[in-house]
Motif scaffolding. Structure first.
Motif, mmCIF file in Angstrom:
data_model
loop_
_atom_site.group_PDB
_atom_site.id
_atom_site.type_symbol
_atom_site.label_atom_id
_atom_site.label_comp_id
_atom_site.label_asym_id
_atom_site.label_seq_id
_atom_site.Cartn_x
_atom_site.Cartn_y
_atom_site.Cartn_z
ATOM 1 N N ILE A 189 28.405 13.349 -31.216
ATOM 2 C CA ILE A 189 28.452 13.008 -29.792
ATOM 3 C C ILE A 189 28.272 14.285 -28.991
ATOM 4 C CG2 ILE A 189 30.998 13.087 -29.699
ATOM 5 C CD1 ILE A 189 30.078 10.479 -27.627
ATOM 6 N N HIS A 190 27.402 14.179 -27.985
ATOM 7 C CA HIS A 190 27.062 15.352 -27.176
ATOM 8 C C HIS A 190 27.263 14.993 -25.701
ATOM 9 C CE1 HIS A 190 25.125 19.122 -26.216
ATOM 10 N NE2 HIS A 190 24.409 18.485 -25.309
ATOM 11 N N PRO A 191 27.900 15.900 -24.934
ATOM 12 C CA PRO A 191 28.249 15.542 -23.549
ATOM 13 C C PRO A 191 27.118 15.776 -22.548
ATOM 14 C CG PRO A 191 29.248 17.637 -24.105
ATOM 15 C CD PRO A 191 28.514 17.181 -25.338
ATOM 16 N N SER A 192 25.971 15.194 -22.800
ATOM 17 C CA SER A 192 24.886 15.175 -21.805
ATOM 18 C C SER A 192 23.994 13.993 -22.131
ATOM 19 C CB SER A 192 24.053 16.456 -21.839
ATOM 20 O OG SER A 192 23.155 16.430 -22.932
ATOM 21 N N LEU A 193 23.114 13.705 -21.199
ATOM 22 C CA LEU A 193 22.114 12.662 -21.445
ATOM 23 C C LEU A 193 20.937 13.324 -22.148
ATOM 24 C CD1 LEU A 193 22.342 10.796 -18.011
ATOM 25 C CD2 LEU A 193 23.239 10.024 -20.230
ATOM 26 N N LEU A 194 21.006 13.365 -23.467
ATOM 27 C CA LEU A 194 19.912 13.996 -24.217
ATOM 28 C C LEU A 194 18.607 13.263 -23.923
ATOM 29 C CD1 LEU A 194 21.732 14.618 -27.624
ATOM 30 C CD2 LEU A 194 21.000 16.345 -25.963
ATOM 31 N N PRO A 195 17.456 13.964 -23.842
ATOM 32 C CA PRO A 195 17.257 15.350 -24.303
ATOM 33 C C PRO A 195 17.637 16.428 -23.305
ATOM 34 C CG PRO A 195 15.173 14.408 -23.612
ATOM 35 C CD PRO A 195 16.189 13.309 -23.485
ATOM 36 N N LEU A 196 18.304 16.065 -22.198
ATOM 37 C CA LEU A 196 18.736 17.098 -21.259
ATOM 38 C C LEU A 196 19.915 17.876 -21.831
ATOM 39 C CD1 LEU A 196 18.777 15.150 -17.852
ATOM 40 C CD2 LEU A 196 17.103 16.868 -18.591
ATOM 41 N N ALA B 243 28.284 22.190 -16.392
ATOM 42 C CA ALA B 243 27.924 23.219 -15.405
ATOM 43 C C ALA B 243 26.417 23.202 -15.160
ATOM 44 C CB ALA B 243 28.373 24.595 -15.898
ATOM 45 N N ARG B 244 25.653 22.979 -16.207
ATOM 46 C CA ARG B 244 24.187 22.967 -16.048
ATOM 47 C C ARG B 244 23.737 21.732 -15.277
ATOM 48 N NH1 ARG B 244 23.118 23.503 -22.167
ATOM 49 N NH2 ARG B 244 20.900 23.429 -21.745
ATOM 50 N N ALA B 245 24.370 20.600 -15.523
ATOM 51 C CA ALA B 245 24.016 19.380 -14.777
ATOM 52 C C ALA B 245 24.346 19.551 -13.296
ATOM 53 C CB ALA B 245 24.754 18.178 -15.363
ATOM 54 N N LEU B 246 25.508 20.160 -12.998
ATOM 55 C CA LEU B 246 25.881 20.364 -11.598
ATOM 56 C C LEU B 246 24.948 21.367 -10.925
ATOM 57 C CD1 LEU B 246 29.791 20.443 -11.893
ATOM 58 C CD2 LEU B 246 28.348 18.589 -10.987
ATOM 59 N N ALA B 247 24.611 22.441 -11.639
ATOM 60 C CA ALA B 247 23.717 23.460 -11.071
ATOM 61 C C ALA B 247 22.339 22.879 -10.769
ATOM 62 C CB ALA B 247 23.593 24.648 -12.040
ATOM 63 N N ALA B 248 21.944 21.892 -11.549
ATOM 64 C CA ALA B 248 20.625 21.270 -11.341
ATOM 65 C C ALA B 248 20.658 20.233 -10.221
ATOM 66 C CB ALA B 248 20.151 20.625 -12.634
ATOM 67 N N GLY B 249 21.859 19.929 -9.707
ATOM 68 C CA GLY B 249 21.975 18.933 -8.646
ATOM 69 C C GLY B 249 21.818 17.505 -9.134
ATOM 70 N N ASP B 250 22.065 17.262 -10.419
ATOM 71 C CA ASP B 250 21.925 15.896 -10.965
ATOM 72 C C ASP B 250 22.923 14.949 -10.295
ATOM 73 O OD1 ASP B 250 20.111 17.064 -12.639
ATOM 74 O OD2 ASP B 250 21.315 16.887 -14.466
ATOM 75 N N ARG B 251 22.520 13.714 -10.073
ATOM 76 C CA ARG B 251 23.409 12.703 -9.500
ATOM 77 C C ARG B 251 24.034 11.845 -10.600
ATOM 78 N NH1 ARG B 251 25.102 15.095 -6.094
ATOM 79 N NH2 ARG B 251 26.322 13.236 -5.612
ATOM 80 N N VAL B 252 23.465 11.928 -11.767
ATOM 81 C CA VAL B 252 23.952 11.142 -12.909
ATOM 82 C C VAL B 252 24.126 12.087 -14.089
ATOM 83 C CG1 VAL B 252 23.403 9.275 -14.515
ATOM 84 C CG2 VAL B 252 22.773 9.070 -12.116
ATOM 85 N N ALA B 253 25.247 11.953 -14.782
ATOM 86 C CA ALA B 253 25.487 12.732 -16.008
ATOM 87 C C ALA B 253 25.845 11.724 -17.099
ATOM 88 C CB ALA B 253 26.607 13.732 -15.802
ATOM 89 N N GLY B 254 26.306 12.218 -18.252
ATOM 90 C CA GLY B 254 26.677 11.268 -19.294
ATOM 91 C C GLY B 254 26.777 11.908 -20.657
ATOM 92 N N CYS B 255 26.682 11.045 -21.665
ATOM 93 C CA CYS B 255 26.868 11.504 -23.034
ATOM 94 C C CYS B 255 25.919 10.727 -23.952
ATOM 95 C CB CYS B 255 28.317 11.304 -23.474
ATOM 96 S SG CYS B 255 28.966 9.655 -23.132
#
Ligand code: GRF
Length: 191
Positions: free
Chosen positions: A111-118, A126-138
């Motif tokens: 299990i990986h805490p991002s929406l792969l392949p991101l 931190a990378r999702a927030l820095a990119a300004g993503d509105r949706v995150a996930g696992c």
């Protein structure tokens, strides 16, 4: 690795390095599989004590001092001893060698805490927030020789909220992990 008698729950070994909240969720929501061993590269991993208190077999071995080949050999011996058919990585912080993955015939999930392949690798929130993503996930994915790059078996999305910090986002994603992982592992084991 062992073959299950038809209809028997698939025997899962969970590898952890830390608190083990995903491992706990896999144990508590097991369906179509059974956690038969919890193992760690860190003897002090808090999740081990939880598993032992539940009466689950545990195994801990640090690679420090013995080196990676001897460490992996010992870990594989333990997996064989418990007839483990599928390995589930749950906050396991080491890369597995191609030899280890090959011995398990690729039956290793993570299990990986991002929406792969991101955001493969570390610091995903931190990378999702820095990119300004509105949706995150696992994501739950098969483990291959390339980090976080195996086939994705399932993903869950969570919203990014205004004012989120990496820790706040991590907590929201973690709750989604706890639902996603047992469900996807169950589907994988019934395949
Ligand atoms: C989880 O966020 C998991 O996605 C990542 O490491 C964290 C482990 O948490 N690989 P826990 O040990 O399962 O509580």
């Amino acid at each position: 690795m062992a073959e299950a008698p038809p209809g028997a729950p698939v025997r899962v070994g969970v590898l952890i390095s830390g608190r083990g909240s995903n491992m706990m969720s896999l144990v508590e929501r097991a369906d179509g599989y059974e956690v038969v061993l919890v193992a760690s590269d860190r003897p002090e991993a808090p999740g081990l004590a939880w598993a032992a208190a539940r009466g689950l077999p545990t195994f801990a071995l640090s690679p420090r001092g013995i080196g990676k080949p001897a460490y992996e050999t010992a870990m594989l011996e333990e997996l064989v001893r418990y007839d483990v058919q599928v390995v589930a990585l749950a906050g396991y912080m080491r890369l597995l060698t191609p030899a280890f993955i090959g011995t398990m015939r690729g039956n290793i999930v993570n299990i990986h805490p991002s929406l792969l392949p991101l955001y493969k690798g570390l610091d995903t929130h931190a990378r999702a927030l820095a990119a300004g993503d509105r949706v995150a996930g696992c994501s739950v994915h098969l483990v291959t020789d390339e980090l976080d790059a195996g086939r994705v078996l399932g993903r869950a999305e969570v919203p990014v909220e205004p004012g989120d910090t990496p820790d706040r986002l991590a907590a929201r994603v973690l709750a989604a992990e706890h639902s996603l992982y047992p469900r996807v592992l169950s589907e994988y084991c019934r395949r």
